[in-house]
Design a protein around this motif. Structure first.
Motif, PDB file in Angstrom:
ATOM      1  N   UNK A 159       0.848  -1.186   0.000  1.00 51.70           N
ATOM      2  CA  UNK A 159       0.000   0.000   0.000  1.00 51.70           C
ATOM      3  C   UNK A 159       0.888   1.242   0.000  1.00 51.70           C
ATOM      4  N   UNK A 160       0.305   2.356  -0.414  1.00 47.47           N
ATOM      5  CA  UNK A 160       1.097   3.581  -0.477  1.00 47.47           C
ATOM      6  C   UNK A 160       2.145   3.506  -1.566  1.00 47.47           C
ATOM      7  N   UNK A 161       3.352   3.897  -1.244  1.00 48.21           N
ATOM      8  CA  UNK A 161       4.463   3.860  -2.190  1.00 48.21           C
ATOM      9  C   UNK A 161       5.103   2.476  -2.151  1.00 48.21           C
ATOM     10  N   UNK A 179      15.773   2.110  -0.569  1.00 48.54           N
ATOM     11  CA  UNK A 179      14.902   3.233  -0.240  1.00 48.54           C
ATOM     12  C   UNK A 179      13.458   2.733  -0.145  1.00 48.54           C
ATOM     13  N   UNK A 180      12.843   3.006   0.999  1.00 44.74           N
ATOM     14  CA  UNK A 180      11.437   2.622   1.205  1.00 44.74           C
ATOM     15  C   UNK A 180      10.623   3.879   1.492  1.00 44.74           C
ATOM     16  N   UNK A 181       9.544   4.083   0.757  1.00 41.59           N
ATOM     17  CA  UNK A 181       8.709   5.255   0.940  1.00 41.59           C
ATOM     18  C   UNK A 181       7.613   5.050   1.969  1.00 41.59           C
ATOM     19  N   UNK A 182       6.710   6.021   2.032  1.00 41.07           N
ATOM     20  CA  UNK A 182       5.633   6.003   3.018  1.00 41.07           C
ATOM     21  C   UNK A 182       4.480   5.119   2.552  1.00 41.07           C
ATOM     22  N   UNK A 183       3.584   4.814   3.501  1.00 38.84           N
ATOM     23  CA  UNK A 183       2.436   3.967   3.202  1.00 38.84           C
ATOM     24  C   UNK A 183       1.200   4.766   2.803  1.00 38.84           C
ATOM     25  N   UNK A 196      10.889   1.537   9.983  1.00 34.40           N
ATOM     26  CA  UNK A 196      11.600   1.472   8.702  1.00 34.40           C
ATOM     27  C   UNK A 196      10.904   2.202   7.579  1.00 34.40           C
ATOM     28  N   UNK A 197       9.767   2.852   7.879  1.00 30.96           N
ATOM     29  CA  UNK A 197       9.009   3.584   6.866  1.00 30.96           C
ATOM     30  C   UNK A 197       9.724   4.888   6.529  1.00 30.96           C
ATOM     31  N   UNK A 198       9.723   5.236   5.239  1.00 30.27           N
ATOM     32  CA  UNK A 198      10.295   6.504   4.762  1.00 30.27           C
ATOM     33  C   UNK A 198      11.763   6.643   5.148  1.00 30.27           C
ATOM     34  N   UNK A 199      12.526   5.619   4.795  1.00 30.25           N
ATOM     35  CA  UNK A 199      13.952   5.588   5.141  1.00 30.25           C
ATOM     36  C   UNK A 199      14.812   5.221   3.931  1.00 30.25           C
TER      37      UNK A 199
END
Length: 492
Positions: A159-161, A179-183, A196-199
Motif C-alpha cells: 500500500x502507499x508507495x 529506499x522505502x517510501x511512506x504507506x 523502517x518507513x520513509x527511510x
C-alpha cells in the motif's frame, strides 16, 4: 517594463525560437541518417541544442528500472511482469535499436522497480514491495542460473508507495542501499524510526546468511523522514550519497490549501559510507511534519523563509512549528518545483553532473515536469546554492505539457551503456529512449564541461507552459549569456 528591456526580451525570444527550429531540424536529420527509426507513441520530444533523442524500443509493459549487463544487454523491469532483456544493434550514436522481442529473464509480477548488478556482472538484484532478492546471472546467455535468494525482507504491505529502489555502491564494496517510501500521503508511521518507513538504509550483502535481513530492524540508517526518495545515487568521484524525494500532496498551511506550488521536491545529501563522517548521516529529513518551501510568497506566515527552508505543515503549535522544522531536521541540498516527481538520478562518470528524471505531476492544475534534466556538481556537491530556483538544465522534455499526462512520455529509469550513451525508460508509453550529444560522450557531458549542455547551471528549472526544453544558440557559453540577460530583466 522599459522599452529597452522589451526589445531585448523580444530579441532573446526570437533567438530561442530560431534555435528551437534548428534543434528539431538537427534531430530530424539525425533520425533520417539512421537505417531504421521508431516513431514515438506521442509527439516527438523537445531536445536541447547539441543533443539527439530517439526511441530505441517500444511496446513494453510499464518499463521502470533499467541497467546494462556486462555483455551489453539492456535489462528492464517491466512492472507487474518481471525482468526482461533487450538485445541492441551495433549502430553508433542515437541509431541504436532493440533487436527482436524482449527475452524474459525472470517472470514475477511482484517485481516492480528496483534492479542492480554486481560489479562482476554475475549477481542480479531486484526488489518487490516486500523484499530484495538476488540471483546468479549469466550475462552471455542472459539468464538467471539460480533460484531467488531473499536478502532483505519485512518491508510492509503493498500500500502507499510500493517501489523499493536499490543501489549497490561502488565506493564501498558490498553495500546495498534500499529506499522505502511512506504507506500513504501523510504517514504517521514515519515518525517512528523503528518501523523502517520513509527511510534509506544500507545493507552489507556480502555476508548475508540463510536468514534475510529484517528491513525495519537491521541495516545502517542513512536517513529517515524521507517521504518517497525513489532516486538514489552515488557520486563516483567522492562517494557522496544523494537522493531525490517526492514530497507531499495536498499541502495545507494555516487552513489554506497551497499545494499547487508547495512544498518543493528535494535533492538530499546523506553522507558517505567510506569512513567520512558528516552530521547529516542517519538524521531526520522532516516528513511527515516539515517540508521544503518552493513558492515562498504563497506560504502564510512565512517569516521571510527562502526556497528550501523547512516549514511546518498545517497549523503551527508548541510542538510542530517552523523553528522545530529548521533546528531539528536536515534541509534539502536543492529544491525543485512542486509535483515534478523525480524518479531516478545518475551521475556521469566523473561526478560533474547528475541526471534526474522528472516523471511529472498528477496533483496540479497545470502539469509540470515530464522531462530529463541535469545538475552541475563539483567535488561531490551541487554548484547551485541551496536556495536556487535555477539548479537544473532541461535536456529532453515533452513539447506540450497541456497534453500531459495522458499523451506524454513520463521518464522513470536511467542507465549508461559502455559507449557513454544515456538510456531512459518511459512507463506511460512503454518506451526506451537514448539520449546522446551531437559531439562527444554523454557520460562525460556536464553543464560546464565544454560538451552539451553548454549552460553553467543558470537555466530555469520550472517548465514553461509549452514544456519545451531549455534552448541555447549553439555556441559555447551562449546559454549563459541568454539566461543572464533574461534574469537581468526586472520582475513585473
Amino acid at each position: 517594463m522599459p522599452e529597452f528591456n522589451k526589445s531585448l526580451l523580444a530579441g532573446l525570444l526570437l533567438i530561442a525560437s530560431e534555435v528551437h527550429g534548428q534543434s528539431v531540424a538537427t534531430s530530424a536529420a539525425s533520425a533520417a541518417a539512421c537505417s531504421s527509426t521508431i516513431t514515438p507513441k506521442n509527439a516527438q520530444p523537445s531536445v536541447a541544442p547539441g543533443w539527439t533523442v530517439q526511441v530505441i524500443a517500444s511496446g513494453l509493459k510499464d518499463p521502470r528500472g533499467i541497467i546494462f549487463d556486462s555483455s551489453g544487454h539492456l535489462l528492464v523491469v517491466q512492472q507487474g511482469h518481471g525482468i526482461s532483456s533487450l538485445s541492441l544493434t551495433n549502430d553508433a550514436g542515437a541509431c541504436v535499436r532493440a533487436e527482436g522481442a524482449p527475452k524474459d529473464i525472470i517472470v514475477d509480477s511482484e517485481l516492480n522497480h528496483g534492479i542492480e548488478l554486481s560489479p562482476d556482472g554475475k549477481t542480479l538484484y531486484a526488489s518487490s514491495t516486500q523484499a530484495v532478492y538476488s540471483w546468479d546471472y549469466d550475462a552471455a546467455e542472459t539468464r538467471n542460473t539460480s533460484e531467488p535468494k531473499e536478502l532483505i525482507g519485512q518491508m510492509g504491505a503493498a500500500n502507499g508507495h510500493v517501489t523499493r529502489t536499490i543501489l549497490l555502491l561502488r565506493k564501498t564494496e558490498g553495500m546495498l542501499l534500499v529506499s522505502r517510501g511512506s504507506q500513504s500521503n501523510l504517514d504517521v508511521a514515519a515518525q517512528d524510526i523503528s518501523t523502517g518507513v520513509s527511510t534509506i538504509k544500507a545493507f552489507n550483502v556480502t555476508n548475508v546468511t540463510d536468514s534475510a535481513y529484517s528491513h525495519p530492524r537491521d541495516g545502517l540508517l542513512l536517513g529517515w523522514g524521507l517521504r518517497n526518495s525513489v532516486g538514489i545515487a552515488e557520486d563516483p568521484a567522492t562517494g557522496a550519497i544523494y537522493s531525490v524525494e517526492n514530497s507531499v500532496d495536498e499541502f495545507t498551511r494555516e487552513g489554506q490549501n497551497i499545494h499547487q506550488n508547495n512544498p518543493g521536491e528535494e535533492l538530499n545529501f546523506h553522507g558517505y559510507l567510506n569512513g567520512t563522517s558528516v552530521e547529516e548521516q542517519g538524521q531526520n529529513y522532516g516528513y511527515p511534519s516539515c517540508f521544503a518551501a518552493w513558492n515562498v510568497s504563497s506560504i502564510p506566515s512565512n517569516g521571510g523563509v527562502q526556497v528550501g527552508t523547512q516549514v511546518a505543515i498545517g497549523d503551527q503549535n508548541a510542538t510542530i512549528n517552523d523553528t522545530f522544522c529548521r533546528q531539528e531536521h536536515v534541509a534539502p541540498r536543492l529544491t525543485f518545483p512542486a509535483h515534478m516527481a523525480p524518479l531516478d538520478m545518475k551521475f556521469n562518470s566523473n561526478g560533474t553532473a547528475a541526471w534526474v528524471t522528472f516523471h511529472g505531476s498528477w496533483d496540479r492544475t497545470e502539469p509540470i515536469g515530464y522531462k530529463l534534466s541535469v545538475i552541475q556538481f563539483v567535488n561531490g556537491s551541487p554548484v547551485a546554492a541551496a536556495n536556487s530556483t535555477t539548479s537544473t538544465v532541461d535536456v529532453v522534455s515533452n513539447a506540450d505539457l497541456s497534453k500531459c499526462p495522458d499523451d506524454c512520455f513520463r521518464p522513470v529509469g536511467l542507465a549508461w551503456d559502455s559507449q557513454g550513451r544515456l538510456f531512459m525508460s518511459s512507463d506511460s508509453t512503454g518506451e526506451i529512449y537514448v539520449v546522446v550529444p551531437t559531439h562527444g560522450n554523454a557520460n562525460e557531458a556536464s553543464p560546464s564541461s565544454g560538451l552539451p549542455p553548454s549552460a553553467t547551471g543558470t537555466a530555469p528549472s520550472a517548465a514553461s507552459s509549452t514544456g519545451s526544453a531549455v534552448r541555447g544558440y549553439g555556441k559555447a557559453g551562449s546559454w549563459t549569456a541568454l539566461f543572464a540577460a533574461l534574469l537581468a530583466l526586472p520582475l513585473i
